[in-house]
Design a protein around this motif. Sequence first.
Motif, PDB file in Angstrom:
ATOM      1  N   ILE A   1       0.660  -1.134  -0.086  1.00  0.00           N
ATOM      2  CA  ILE A   1       0.050  -0.074  -0.059  1.00  0.00           C
ATOM      3  C   ILE A   1       0.896   1.282   0.011  1.00  0.00           C
ATOM      4  O   ILE A   1       0.583   2.141  -0.848  1.00  0.00           O
ATOM      5  N   PHE A   2       1.825   1.141   0.665  1.00  0.00           N
ATOM      6  CA  PHE A   2       2.882   2.394   0.945  1.00  0.00           C
ATOM      7  C   PHE A   2       3.494   2.659  -0.499  1.00  0.00           C
ATOM      8  O   PHE A   2       3.468   3.678  -1.029  1.00  0.00           O
ATOM      9  N   HIS A   3       3.970   1.657  -1.366  1.00  0.00           N
ATOM     10  CA  HIS A   3       4.741   1.760  -2.525  1.00  0.00           C
ATOM     11  C   HIS A   3       3.788   2.051  -3.729  1.00  0.00           C
ATOM     12  O   HIS A   3       4.136   2.973  -4.663  1.00  0.00           O
ATOM     13  N   HIS A   4       2.462   1.384  -3.698  1.00  0.00           N
ATOM     14  CA  HIS A   4       1.576   1.667  -4.847  1.00  0.00           C
ATOM     15  C   HIS A   4       0.600   2.806  -4.523  1.00  0.00           C
ATOM     16  O   HIS A   4      -0.122   3.181  -5.516  1.00  0.00           O
ATOM     17  N   ILE A   5       0.293   3.208  -3.481  1.00  0.00           N
ATOM     18  CA  ILE A   5      -0.686   4.059  -3.349  1.00  0.00           C
ATOM     19  C   ILE A   5      -0.058   5.615  -2.617  1.00  0.00           C
ATOM     20  O   ILE A   5      -0.116   6.523  -2.976  1.00  0.00           O
ATOM     21  N   PHE A   6       0.548   5.340  -1.281  1.00  0.00           N
ATOM     22  CA  PHE A   6       0.988   6.428  -0.710  1.00  0.00           C
ATOM     23  C   PHE A   6       2.235   7.122  -1.553  1.00  0.00           C
ATOM     24  O   PHE A   6       2.338   8.417  -1.539  1.00  0.00           O
ATOM     25  N   ILE A   7       2.909   6.470  -2.241  1.00  0.00           N
ATOM     26  CA  ILE A   7       4.097   7.080  -2.829  1.00  0.00           C
ATOM     27  C   ILE A   7       3.534   7.767  -3.714  1.00  0.00           C
ATOM     28  O   ILE A   7       4.168   8.996  -4.372  1.00  0.00           O
ATOM     29  N   PRO A   8       2.766   7.283  -4.789  1.00  0.00           N
ATOM     30  CA  PRO A   8       2.028   8.090  -5.780  1.00  0.00           C
ATOM     31  C   PRO A   8       1.241   9.458  -5.255  1.00  0.00           C
ATOM     32  O   PRO A   8       1.174  10.499  -6.077  1.00  0.00           O
ATOM     33  N   ILE A   9       0.885   9.121  -4.019  1.00  0.00           N
ATOM     34  CA  ILE A   9       0.037  10.322  -3.464  1.00  0.00           C
ATOM     35  C   ILE A   9       1.166  11.501  -3.240  1.00  0.00           C
ATOM     36  O   ILE A   9       1.057  12.642  -3.540  1.00  0.00           O
ATOM     37  N   LEU A  10       2.471  11.251  -2.735  1.00  0.00           N
ATOM     38  CA  LEU A  10       3.522  11.991  -2.493  1.00  0.00           C
ATOM     39  C   LEU A  10       3.913  12.670  -3.741  1.00  0.00           C
ATOM     40  O   LEU A  10       4.276  13.889  -3.798  1.00  0.00           O
ATOM     41  N   VAL A  11       3.992  12.100  -4.736  1.00  0.00           N
ATOM     42  CA  VAL A  11       4.318  12.486  -6.184  1.00  0.00           C
ATOM     43  C   VAL A  11       3.373  13.486  -6.750  1.00  0.00           C
ATOM     44  O   VAL A  11       3.499  14.387  -7.201  1.00  0.00           O
ATOM     45  N   LYS A  12       2.128  13.205  -6.495  1.00  0.00           N
ATOM     46  CA  LYS A  12       1.052  14.097  -7.093  1.00  0.00           C
ATOM     47  C   LYS A  12       1.064  15.258  -6.250  1.00  0.00           C
ATOM     48  O   LYS A  12       0.862  16.407  -6.529  1.00  0.00           O
ATOM     49  N   VAL A  13       1.335  15.190  -4.755  1.00  0.00           N
ATOM     50  CA  VAL A  13       1.412  16.478  -4.034  1.00  0.00           C
ATOM     51  C   VAL A  13       2.688  17.196  -4.562  1.00  0.00           C
ATOM     52  O   VAL A  13       2.474  18.403  -4.651  1.00  0.00           O
ATOM     53  N   GLY A  14       3.786  16.604  -4.698  1.00  0.00           N
ATOM     54  CA  GLY A  14       4.791  17.499  -5.245  1.00  0.00           C
ATOM     55  C   GLY A  14       4.622  18.318  -6.771  1.00  0.00           C
ATOM     56  O   GLY A  14       4.641  19.221  -6.699  1.00  0.00           O
ATOM     57  N   ASP A  15       3.904  17.472  -7.640  1.00  0.00           N
ATOM     58  CA  ASP A  15       3.395  18.028  -8.732  1.00  0.00           C
ATOM     59  C   ASP A  15       2.617  19.280  -8.669  1.00  0.00           C
ATOM     60  O   ASP A  15       2.942  20.251  -9.036  1.00  0.00           O
ATOM     61  N   GLN A  16       1.606  19.092  -7.815  1.00  0.00           N
ATOM     62  CA  GLN A  16       0.598  20.200  -7.558  1.00  0.00           C
ATOM     63  C   GLN A  16       1.244  21.422  -6.836  1.00  0.00           C
ATOM     64  O   GLN A  16       0.753  22.540  -6.798  1.00  0.00           O
ATOM     65  N   TRP A  17       2.120  20.997  -5.743  1.00  0.00           N
ATOM     66  CA  TRP A  17       2.885  22.112  -5.171  1.00  0.00           C
ATOM     67  C   TRP A  17       3.539  23.018  -6.279  1.00  0.00           C
ATOM     68  O   TRP A  17       3.636  24.167  -6.099  1.00  0.00           O
ATOM     69  N   GLU A  18       4.387  22.294  -6.978  1.00  0.00           N
ATOM     70  CA  GLU A  18       5.376  23.082  -7.964  1.00  0.00           C
ATOM     71  C   GLU A  18       4.264  24.056  -9.116  1.00  0.00           C
ATOM     72  O   GLU A  18       4.637  25.023  -9.464  1.00  0.00           O
TER      73      GLU A  18
END
Length: 287
Positions: A118-135
Amino acid sequence: MYGIKKVAELTGMSPITLRAWEQRYGVIIPNRTEGGARVYQQEDLDDLLWVIHQKQAKKITVKQAMELLRKQKAKPLSETIDYRYFIDTIFDFLTSYDIRNATKLTNQLFTIHDAEAIFHHIFIPILVKVGDQWESKDLTVAHEHFISHFIEQQISQVFYGLESSGKHGKAIAICPPNEMHQIGLLLFSLFLKKRGVDVIFIGENTPIDAILTMLKKDSLDIVCLSVTLASNRNYLTALLSELEKEKQSPSIVIGGSGASKLPEQYQHFVLDGDLATWERWFEQHKQ
């Protein structure tokens, strides 16, 4: 790891039923100690809870639920769960600061799927999405901090709640000074701990002298480092130079976005990629 009495307590089943399921279906088979006592891993407990959930929710027999589990284990996570739905849903909860529903949905996932996956397939993609939208200025710094803290807390709970046999040695996990992002390091620490490595998670702001002292005192087998700041290149270069002088130099693994800035001579220590890449690395370096 859990004994059969603890698993019985957590699942609401009797030890007799747990043993019967093991012998009858041969799907969830715990390890054994030298004395023959059953030792259940977190994955075993997750599988039992999944079977119970399927039996109750779908009104099917234990045999049918076990067969579903058997088939599910033969497939990658992407084929057994609509993780895009969970990425978007948990992301929406967290960007709305809805901690209650984000936690509720996360806990539901933990009862039916392996937490590490779950951490690898769901939470890490959430962090990537957060980073993209923060930028792109669609999210604020407050959003980024809030979501990062939530995910780090979820990984921490699993990490510190997991016992390690120490069968495959001892590791230290550290970040150079001023590094504030340690989620990747924590996730890798969980990866090692789950596979029998005793991990000492130190985290940010670890002086070189402290690492060398621990290395001599605790006979460390693996040193894990995470770096995102280019300014820490000199710190890492100095540390790696000192580690190479040790008579019994530990295995070194470096992750983080700043790892690519290291000199070429140290690039073979850099590990990125997915869970499968980590698995291959572990098979090559385990004690």
